[in-house]
Design an enzyme around this catalytic site. Sequence first.
Site, mmCIF file in Angstrom:
data_model
loop_
_atom_site.group_PDB
_atom_site.id
_atom_site.type_symbol
_atom_site.label_atom_id
_atom_site.label_comp_id
_atom_site.label_asym_id
_atom_site.label_seq_id
_atom_site.Cartn_x
_atom_site.Cartn_y
_atom_site.Cartn_z
ATOM 1 N N LYS A 95 0.764 -1.245 -0.001
ATOM 2 C CA LYS A 95 0.030 -0.030 0.088
ATOM 3 C C LYS A 95 0.762 1.044 0.014
ATOM 4 O O LYS A 95 0.235 2.235 -0.716
ATOM 5 C CB LYS A 95 -0.744 0.037 1.319
ATOM 6 C CG LYS A 95 -2.085 -1.227 1.016
ATOM 7 C CD LYS A 95 -3.386 -0.633 1.767
ATOM 8 C CE LYS A 95 -4.494 -1.519 1.070
ATOM 9 N NZ LYS A 95 -4.174 -3.037 1.678
ATOM 10 N N GLU A 117 -9.687 6.613 3.654
ATOM 11 C CA GLU A 117 -10.534 5.659 4.415
ATOM 12 C C GLU A 117 -9.761 4.344 4.633
ATOM 13 O O GLU A 117 -8.630 4.230 3.884
ATOM 14 C CB GLU A 117 -11.782 5.241 3.201
ATOM 15 C CG GLU A 117 -11.255 4.187 2.384
ATOM 16 C CD GLU A 117 -10.261 4.651 1.450
ATOM 17 O OE1 GLU A 117 -10.112 5.902 1.038
ATOM 18 O OE2 GLU A 117 -9.559 3.612 0.671
ATOM 19 N N SER A 384 1.532 -9.727 -1.123
ATOM 20 C CA SER A 384 1.252 -8.368 -1.018
ATOM 21 C C SER A 384 1.502 -7.646 0.539
ATOM 22 O O SER A 384 1.643 -6.675 0.527
ATOM 23 C CB SER A 384 -0.201 -8.330 -1.330
ATOM 24 O OG SER A 384 -0.921 -9.039 -0.408
HETATM 25 C C1 LIG Z 1 -5.164 -3.878 1.636
HETATM 26 C C2 LIG Z 1 -4.414 -5.091 1.168
HETATM 27 C C3 LIG Z 1 -5.033 -6.186 -0.046
HETATM 28 C C4 LIG Z 1 -6.174 -5.906 -0.597
HETATM 29 O O1 LIG Z 1 -6.042 -4.725 -1.615
HETATM 30 P P1 LIG Z 1 -5.847 -4.632 -3.072
HETATM 31 O O2 LIG Z 1 -6.310 -3.211 -3.241
HETATM 32 O O3 LIG Z 1 -6.696 -5.652 -3.663
HETATM 33 O O4 LIG Z 1 -4.371 -4.899 -3.174
HETATM 34 C C5 LIG Z 1 -4.046 -7.004 -0.171
HETATM 35 N N1 LIG Z 1 -2.996 -7.593 0.721
HETATM 36 C C6 LIG Z 1 -2.575 -6.818 1.530
HETATM 37 C C7 LIG Z 1 -1.420 -7.102 2.332
HETATM 38 C C8 LIG Z 1 -3.519 -5.689 1.974
HETATM 39 O O5 LIG Z 1 -3.106 -4.947 3.058
#
Ligand SMILES: *Cc1c(COP(=O)(O)O)cnc(C)c1O
Length: 401
Positions: A95, A117, A384
């Site tokens: 993020k 948000e 992610s």
């Molecule tokens: C917020 C988040 C997501 C989901 O958000 P996307 O916009 O679909 O990437 C996925 N993995 C992590 C670790 C997150 O913090």
Amino acid sequence: MDTKVYQQVPDATGHFGNYGGMFVPETLMAPLKALALAYEETKHDEVFQAELSDLLMNFCGRPTPLYHAARWSEKLGGAKIYLKREDLLHTGAHKINNAIGQILLAKRIGKKRIIAETGAGQHGVATATVCARFGMECIVYMGAVDIERQAPNVSRMKLLGAKVVAVTSGQATLKDAVNEAMRDWVASVDHTHYILGSALGSHPFPMMVRDFHRVIGLEAREQILEREGRLPDLLVACVGGGSNAIGLFHPFIGDEDVKLMGVEAGGDGIFPERHAARFQGGKLGVLQGTKTWLLADDDGQIELTHSVSAGLDYAAVGPEHAYLKEIGRGDYSYATDDEALAAFQDLSATEGIIPALESSHALAYVNKVAGDMPEDSIIIVNLSGRGDKDMEQALKLLDLD
Ligand SMILES: *Cc1c(COP(=O)(O)O)cnc(C)c1O
């Protein structure tokens, strides 16, 4: 369609084919168009790009490694699996790529106050972090229910100097927090920038957020070519709003032999209100600025959603994913809570890496398919985020004795 020319979408009004657009109150139209213009200018501005690159490297920790998960690959007995390590970034998830890009843009257009948000709190923490770094006022809207569930992230935001506003309307979760942020922005847009947290909302956000995350795919492409001398066969990423997935996928869209797989949250299974898999049982509609696939009942009322991972628990999917699915360039599957939890435990014990529960949905898909793929095939999974934030919840759900 010829995906070689794919880069040209979205069009001037932010449509990816049938999806996307600008479904916002009249007062926001002019500011959003001005934002889109200012954003276009940054693409050719060397000073902006140099500052962004420097921050990505020295503040956020890019490039992130592309890691060969040798023990996990061997255990599954098929494809060679690589992990794109976004979990190693500052604040623990992808993020920050978007938050840092947008705060630079906000600074450029002279906005001094930032709103955002947040659901699980990850985007709130990333935004509070970049606001501290740039000395900007930061207000984060968060559902009262989520504030209860995500106490450590609330403390982090406060320590970083942000004001966290509890939203008690509706179900007091993410969708209601977005409504409240939009309400603020309608009244404050002359001096406030809204750092939206995923590839969602009105144009230009889905395009802009995607572009700030493209660095994931650009790096992965270069890294795999260097390591293997060829492109991968399959890319896998979890899809909440879809920002980490589109960031990885986008630089590969013209490479037709690279399969793209997005994994949504299957929750307890595909029953109304028990999942967040918009491409399973969803329909076309408009939510919070954009036209896309979403979960709604026959009267068009947005349905409740459920997922073990708060970051995937939202009723609409980013419009570019709806488009990729429609043209047949992207495929979408889902993993249930139980499958994700099993993958969470698996990767931890096999590779010494504790993944976020969100990312564990992508890992769960790989668990299902890697063993049936030839040994000379290559998968890249987007890791992610890291799972530290999920430990308390995981301990309640897993039997670790
Ligand atoms: C917020 C988040 C997501 C989901 O958000 P996307 O916009 O679909 O990437 C996925 N993995 C992590 C670790 C997150 O913090």
